[in-house]
Design a protein around this motif. Structure first.
Motif, short mmCIF file in Angstrom:
data_model
loop_
_atom_site.label_atom_id
_atom_site.label_comp_id
_atom_site.label_asym_id
_atom_site.label_seq_id
_atom_site.Cartn_x
_atom_site.Cartn_y
_atom_site.Cartn_z
N SER A 35 50.61 -37.11 18.61
CA SER A 35 49.35 -37.31 17.90
C SER A 35 48.62 -35.97 17.80
O SER A 35 49.09 -34.96 18.32
N GLN A 36 47.49 -36.00 17.13
CA GLN A 36 46.70 -34.79 16.98
C GLN A 36 46.28 -34.27 18.36
O GLN A 36 45.75 -34.99 19.18
N GLY A 37 46.59 -33.02 18.61
CA GLY A 37 46.24 -32.42 19.89
C GLY A 37 47.26 -32.68 20.99
O GLY A 37 47.08 -32.25 22.13
N ARG A 38 48.32 -33.40 20.66
CA ARG A 38 49.34 -33.70 21.67
C ARG A 38 50.70 -33.71 20.96
O ARG A 38 50.88 -34.40 19.97
N GLN A 39 51.65 -32.94 21.49
CA GLN A 39 52.98 -32.85 20.90
C GLN A 39 54.03 -33.35 21.89
O GLN A 39 54.01 -32.95 23.06
N LEU A 40 54.92 -34.19 21.43
CA LEU A 40 56.03 -34.64 22.25
C LEU A 40 57.07 -33.52 22.28
O LEU A 40 57.65 -33.18 21.25
N ALA A 41 57.28 -32.93 23.43
CA ALA A 41 58.24 -31.83 23.56
C ALA A 41 59.63 -32.35 23.92
O ALA A 41 60.63 -31.84 23.42
N ARG A 42 59.67 -33.38 24.77
CA ARG A 42 60.97 -33.91 25.18
C ARG A 42 60.81 -35.31 25.77
O ARG A 42 59.82 -35.60 26.42
N TRP A 43 61.80 -36.13 25.53
CA TRP A 43 61.89 -37.45 26.15
C TRP A 43 63.29 -37.60 26.70
O TRP A 43 64.27 -37.51 25.97
N GLN A 44 63.39 -37.79 28.00
CA GLN A 44 64.68 -37.99 28.66
C GLN A 44 64.69 -39.40 29.24
O GLN A 44 64.11 -39.64 30.31
N PRO A 45 65.31 -40.36 28.53
CA PRO A 45 65.28 -41.74 29.03
C PRO A 45 66.13 -41.93 30.29
O PRO A 45 67.10 -41.21 30.51
N ALA A 46 65.73 -42.87 31.08
CA ALA A 46 66.46 -43.28 32.29
C ALA A 46 66.27 -44.79 32.42
O ALA A 46 65.44 -45.38 31.74
#
Length: 110
Positions: free
Chosen positions: A46-57
């Motif tokens: 979202s605005q002001g927040r960036q998803l850099a990585r998602w590592q599911p478990a």
């Protein structure tokens, strides 16, 4: 006569106790709980927040975000709304934003 009076007094006491007990019974109407949103790491883009990585478990995973301080509080609120717990997280200063790493797990308590 005396026995009838005693019986009436006992009935009055029993009625009073019954009324007290009846007041403790929860209402029979069902309470509607708010629906939980399904968890998606894309909700954190979202605005002001960036998803850099998602590592599911299994049952969760590791979420890495680039955000400002206001995004940190919003992230915890979003996770709670989607039924996720945060057993561990870290914040590190990055270039122009905070590197916010969270370990998330499904809240199986509910």
């Amino acid at each position: 006569m005396r026995l009838v009076d005693q019986q009436q007094q006992q009935n009055m006491k029993l009625r009073a106790q019954w009324q007290k007990l009846h007041a403790l019974v929860p209402p029979s109407e069902s309470v509607i709980l708010p629906q939980r949103r399904a968890f998606s790491p894309l909700d954190f883009q979202s605005q002001g927040r960036q998803l850099a990585r998602w590592q599911p478990a299994q049952g969760g995973g590791e979420l890495v975000l680039a955000t400002g301080w206001e995004g940190v509080v919003e992230t915890f609120s979003l996770l709670t709304a989607s039924g996720m717990q945060v057993p561990a997280f870290s914040l590190m200063a990055g270039e122009g934003a905070l590197n916010f790493t969270l370990r998330v797990e499904q809240d199986n308590a509910n």
